[in-house]
Design an enzyme around this catalytic site. Structure first.
Site, PDB file in Angstrom:
ATOM      1  CG  ASN A 177     -12.190  -0.787   3.896  1.00  0.00           C
ATOM      2  OD1 ASN A 177     -11.605  -0.677   2.664  1.00  0.00           O
ATOM      3  ND2 ASN A 177     -12.502   0.305   4.130  1.00  0.00           N
ATOM      4  CG  ASP A 218      -8.472   1.176   3.857  1.00  0.00           C
ATOM      5  OD1 ASP A 218      -7.646   2.200   4.327  1.00  0.00           O
ATOM      6  OD2 ASP A 218      -9.048   1.588   2.772  1.00  0.00           O
ATOM      7  CB  THR A 250     -17.769   4.789   2.104  1.00  0.00           C
ATOM      8  OG1 THR A 250     -16.238   4.328   2.394  1.00  0.00           O
ATOM      9  CG2 THR A 250     -18.148   4.942   0.766  1.00  0.00           C
ATOM     10  CG  ASP A 280     -14.272   3.795   5.273  1.00  0.00           C
ATOM     11  OD1 ASP A 280     -15.268   4.006   4.933  1.00  0.00           O
ATOM     12  OD2 ASP A 280     -13.231   3.840   4.476  1.00  0.00           O
ATOM     13  CE  LYS A 294     -14.476   1.532   1.586  1.00  0.00           C
ATOM     14  NZ  LYS A 294     -14.577   2.906   0.990  1.00  0.00           N
ATOM     15  CE  LYS A 351      -3.471   2.396   2.798  1.00  0.00           C
ATOM     16  NZ  LYS A 351      -4.513   2.069   4.068  1.00  0.00           N
TER      17      LYS A 351
END
Length: 388
Positions: A149, A162, A180, A144, A146, A47
């Site tokens: 991730n 993440d 998000t 976050d 979702k 990353k």
């Protein structure tokens, strides 16, 4: 250690020994490449994040992502991405992770025509919920959650990833929402500064379960770029009254599907203090008695979220029989049997889509000059967990 490097010569070793195989993905926090050592076959996910895209108020979150993952890795926790090591040069941060060959939950949904079986939902979200509860037990909010991730390893089990938005509730200041947008909870849609609690993550889990189990995201019909319209809809959203799902409630609906919607309704409670995962869970299934199974997720020992996993959706099959293996020891030892995955080789990356970088995305063009601790421009002191 990956590449056998020491802190002082990490960039030199990387320049000589690293081979880029392909781009795996991109997002708001950077880009991810599949890489390997020149004379080895084991791939890694690298990353890369440009330092000039990291706002001052988010520096702590970027460091905490690596700290949290390293803590979970040292403990041998099975449902978190594994960090091999982290580095930085003058302009960028690099985190090298184990390559999770199964892709992510969002890609899996796409391959499954946007809907999972009830058994698949139960399996994946058992591990997701245990993983999230573990992050909460360390005193962090993910912020976050979702499908994109949630990574899936070659063994079929999940890895939460993440974590670049994690933050401690006690350290909160009033930020704009960083979730998000279609997973933003009602309390974060107001035209006033937002304060995050653990309830933010449970709202997102409810949406994810609904999306995976029904094939429909409740806010999918609204343009995500129409922020005010979407936020207004979220503030007034009532799952029980949503006509998109009314056709799924009938006499022939299987019991476990009804229990899934029951659980979702508890998680999509507009008031964060009453949201499932935060409020007490009263189990009325034992001889008609009301049994409080709550364990607060902020507790240091809350590695196994009994108050959520004791919900009937996780405990009972459609025929009323007990789900096997739904206990702490079995789950944490990865004893639940995952859906089967097949790969041609260790370098098979077919579970990841073809991706192209846009002009504003972070592109890897080789490692730059080393970050100099003596020079302010390198920002090296701001990211101490990324070795130089």
């Amino acid at each position: 250690m990956l590449f056998g490097v020491e802190k002082n010569d990490v960039l030199d070793k990387l320049r000589k020994n690293m081979v880029v195989i392909r781009l795996l993905g991109k997002g708001g926090s950077g880009s991810v490449y599949m890489v390997r050592e020149k004379y080895h076959t084991t791939p890694y996910a690298m990353k890369i994040q440009a330092k000039d895209t990291i706002w001052d108020e988010n520096v702590g979150c970027v460091n905490d992502e690596i700290r949290v993952l390293r803590t979970l890795n040292r403990e041998g926790f099975p449902f978190a991405a594994r960090v091999a090591f982290a580095a930085q040069d003058l302009d960028n941060l690099y985190a090298f992770m184990e390559f999770e060959q199964g892709g992510d939950l969002a890609r899996l949904l796409e391959r499954k025509d946007w809907i999972l079986s009830i058994d698949e939902v139960r399996f994946y979200f058992t591990e997701i919920i245990v993983g999230l509860a573990k992050i909460h037990s360390l005193g962090f909010i993910h912020r976050d959650m979702k499908p994109a991730n949630v990574l899936i390893g070659k063994d079929g089990h999940i890895r939460l990833a993440d974590l670049g938005t994690v933050i401690r509730p006690k350290d909160l200041v009033d930020f704009d929402p960083v979730t998000t947008i279609v997973y933003t909870p009602p309390e974060c849609t107001l035209d006033v500064p937002c304060r995050y609690t653990y309830a933010v993550d449970w709202w997102a889990i409810g949406l994810m379960m609904l999306e995976c189990g029904s094939g429909i995201h409740p806010f999918g019909h609204i343009d995500p770029n129409a922020e005010r319209e979407l936020y207004a809809y979220i503030r007034e959203y009532d799952f029980v009254q949503d006509e998109q799902y009314s056709c799924m409630f009938c006499e022939t609906t299987p019991r476990d599907t009804l229990e899934l919607y029951s659980l979702v309704a508890l998680m999509l409670e507009r008031d964060p203090e009453d949201r499932f995962g935060v409020m007490p869970f009263i189990d009325r299934t034992e001889n008609g008695k009301m049994v409080d199974r709550t364990r607060k997720f902020g507790d240091s020992e809350a590695a196994y979220p009994e108050d959520v996993l004791s919900h009937p959706f996780f405990q009972f099959e459609s025929d009323g029989s007990r789900v096997k293996g739904m206990d702490e020891e079995t789950i944490l030892s990865k004893g639940l049997v995952p859906p089967a995955l097949k790969f041609d080789s260790v370098n098979d990356s077919s579970c990841f889509p073809e991706v192209e970088l846009g002009k504003n995305d972070t592109k890897f063009e080789g490692f730059g000059p080393a970050a100099d601790p003596r020079k302010q421009v390198s920002r090296v002191g701001e990211f101490p967990v990324f070795w130089w």
